[in-house]
Design a protein around this motif. Structure first.
Motif, short mmCIF file in Angstrom:
data_model
loop_
_atom_site.label_atom_id
_atom_site.label_comp_id
_atom_site.label_asym_id
_atom_site.label_seq_id
_atom_site.Cartn_x
_atom_site.Cartn_y
_atom_site.Cartn_z
N UNK A 103 0.82 -1.22 0.00
CA UNK A 103 0.00 0.00 0.00
C UNK A 103 0.85 1.26 0.00
N UNK A 104 2.14 1.16 0.32
CA UNK A 104 3.00 2.33 0.39
C UNK A 104 4.06 2.35 -0.71
N UNK A 105 3.87 1.53 -1.75
CA UNK A 105 4.82 1.55 -2.85
C UNK A 105 4.55 2.67 -3.85
N UNK A 106 3.38 3.24 -3.81
CA UNK A 106 3.01 4.30 -4.73
C UNK A 106 2.83 5.60 -3.96
N UNK A 107 3.15 6.70 -4.62
CA UNK A 107 3.04 8.01 -3.99
C UNK A 107 1.58 8.41 -3.82
N UNK A 108 1.31 9.17 -2.76
CA UNK A 108 -0.03 9.71 -2.53
C UNK A 108 -0.20 11.01 -3.31
N UNK A 109 -1.43 11.44 -3.53
CA UNK A 109 -1.64 12.72 -4.22
C UNK A 109 -1.01 13.86 -3.44
N UNK A 110 -0.26 14.73 -4.10
CA UNK A 110 0.41 15.83 -3.40
C UNK A 110 -0.60 16.90 -2.99
N UNK A 111 -0.17 17.88 -2.20
CA UNK A 111 -1.08 18.98 -1.84
C UNK A 111 -1.52 19.76 -3.07
N UNK A 112 -2.65 20.42 -2.94
CA UNK A 112 -3.20 21.16 -4.07
C UNK A 112 -2.42 22.44 -4.35
N UNK A 113 -1.91 23.09 -3.31
CA UNK A 113 -1.19 24.34 -3.48
C UNK A 113 0.21 24.07 -4.05
N UNK A 114 0.62 24.76 -5.11
CA UNK A 114 1.97 24.54 -5.66
C UNK A 114 3.07 24.85 -4.66
N UNK A 115 2.89 25.88 -3.82
CA UNK A 115 3.92 26.19 -2.83
C UNK A 115 4.04 25.07 -1.81
N UNK A 116 2.92 24.51 -1.41
CA UNK A 116 2.96 23.38 -0.47
C UNK A 116 3.62 22.16 -1.12
N UNK A 117 3.35 21.93 -2.40
CA UNK A 117 3.97 20.80 -3.09
C UNK A 117 5.49 20.97 -3.15
#
Length: 358
Positions: free
Chosen positions: A172-186
């Motif tokens: 379940x942790x081999x794939x990345x989770x969706x990043x934050x919506x804000x570009x600065x947070x990403x």
């Protein structure tokens, strides 16, 4: 909370008797010594196997009455905001272990889940690490309750769980989770996850949590100069990815905003305690079953093992140099005569071989 009133009639139920004793912060041994009875007698009274009687039973009934009155006063004080509390009621009773654990969980868990998210970049892993840390704290609650900083104890365990290298082998942790919506947070989260785990942990503790350098060094199990070097190199790496975060004050504010922007909710404390207790029961039973299996296999081995030495059988080998047997051919006249003579002779053999009596 249900209040029980004691009258001249029957005493409260056994469950209520135990609750009233616990509300007075007394163990069975302490109450038995106060009443002048044995622990077995008090245990029988609280289980309902025996009915209190005699002078000891009257003292026990008076204790239950006083406990009910004290509980009622505390409830009224809590409902009225201590406006009508009795000044002679004395100091408030101490919290039970479950209440103390729930208070620590309610105070630390929400912020700790957000901090752990900064270490891992995974929402579910952050919640799982925090829950596992609090389950470990509940298992070792006497040690945690006496610790100088219980919140720091749980935080250290949660960070260790979150940064464990074994998570990479879980499907379940081999794939990345969706990043934050804000570009600065990403960009900030990408810069954090690009740091080595020890640098990332030092940066989160110092600039995110707000610990001083000696406390950060102690929690990361490093010397103060080593922690300072990690912190400086981590800041330089983050500033290289996001130049606007070169100022430590701005970095602290952005870390707080990044952790607060995600909807990271912790489970209820009762759920964490219940799941931890069930897991303890499961592993205890598994350990018992494994031990029984080992004992059974050992007994079977001792029962079926040989009791003496049996030399091994040598493997068969071919014998060389033996001439092959000759084929049987026709008999000559002399051989045929000898065969006929042997057939007609006595079975006992020649006379010279027979015993002679003298």
């Amino acid at each position: 909370m249900v209040t029980t009133h004691i009258t001249a009639g029957p005493l409260p139920s056994p469950k209520e008797r135990r609750y009233l004793r616990q509300s007075a912060s007394l163990t069975q041994a302490q109450l038995a010594a106060r009443l002048g009875v044995g622990r077995a007698t008090l245990r029988a009274w609280e289980s309902g196997r025996r009915i209190p009687g005699g002078s000891e039973g009257e003292a026990y009934a008076r204790f239950l009455t006083a406990a009910v009155e004290a509980t009622a006063r505390q409830e009224r004080a809590a409902q009225e905001g201590d406006a009508g509390a009795d000044p002679t009621a004395g100091p408030p009773r101490p919290l039970t272990p479950a209440q103390a654990f729930d208070a620590l969980y309610a105070f630390c868990a929400p912020a700790l889940v957000r901090q752990t998210y900064l270490l891992t970049g995974r929402r579910e892993l952050a919640r799982e690490a925090v829950e596992q840390a609090f389950q470990t704290a509940w298992q070792r609650w006497p040690e945690v309750a006496r610790d100088r900083d219980p919140g720091g104890w749980v935080r250290a365990v949660a960070y260790d769980c979150a940064l464990s290298p074994w998570h990479r082998f879980r499907p379940r942790y081999r794939h990345e989770e969706p990043p934050p919506a804000d570009p600065a947070d990403r960009a900030l989260l990408h810069a954090l996850l690009g740091l080595p785990p020890s640098y990332r942990r030092t940066l989160v503790l110092y600039d995110g949590v707000g610990l001083d350098l000696p406390e950060t060094a102690a929690e990361t199990e490093a010397s103060t100069p080593a922690a300072a070097g990690r912190l400086l190199r981590a800041r330089e790496a983050v500033a290289a990815h996001v130049p606007a975060l070169a100022d430590p004050d701005v970095l602290h504010r952005r870390l707080t905003e990044l952790a607060s922007s995600e909807r990271l909710l912790a489970a209820r404390p009762t759920t964490v305690r219940t799941y931890g207790e069930r897991r303890n029961v499961f592993w205890t039973r598994a350990a018992i079953a494994f031990t029984v299996a080992i004992i059974g296999s050992t007994a079977l081995t001792l029962r079926t093992a040989p009791t003496h030495y049996e030399p091994p059988i040598a493997p068969a080998q071919a014998v060389h140099g033996v001439p092959p047997p000759a084929a049987m051919g026709p008999l000559s006249q002399e051989e045929q005569a000898l065969r006929t003579k042997l057939h007609h002779s006595d079975s006992g053999g020649p006379e010279r071989l027979l015993p002679e009596f003298r």
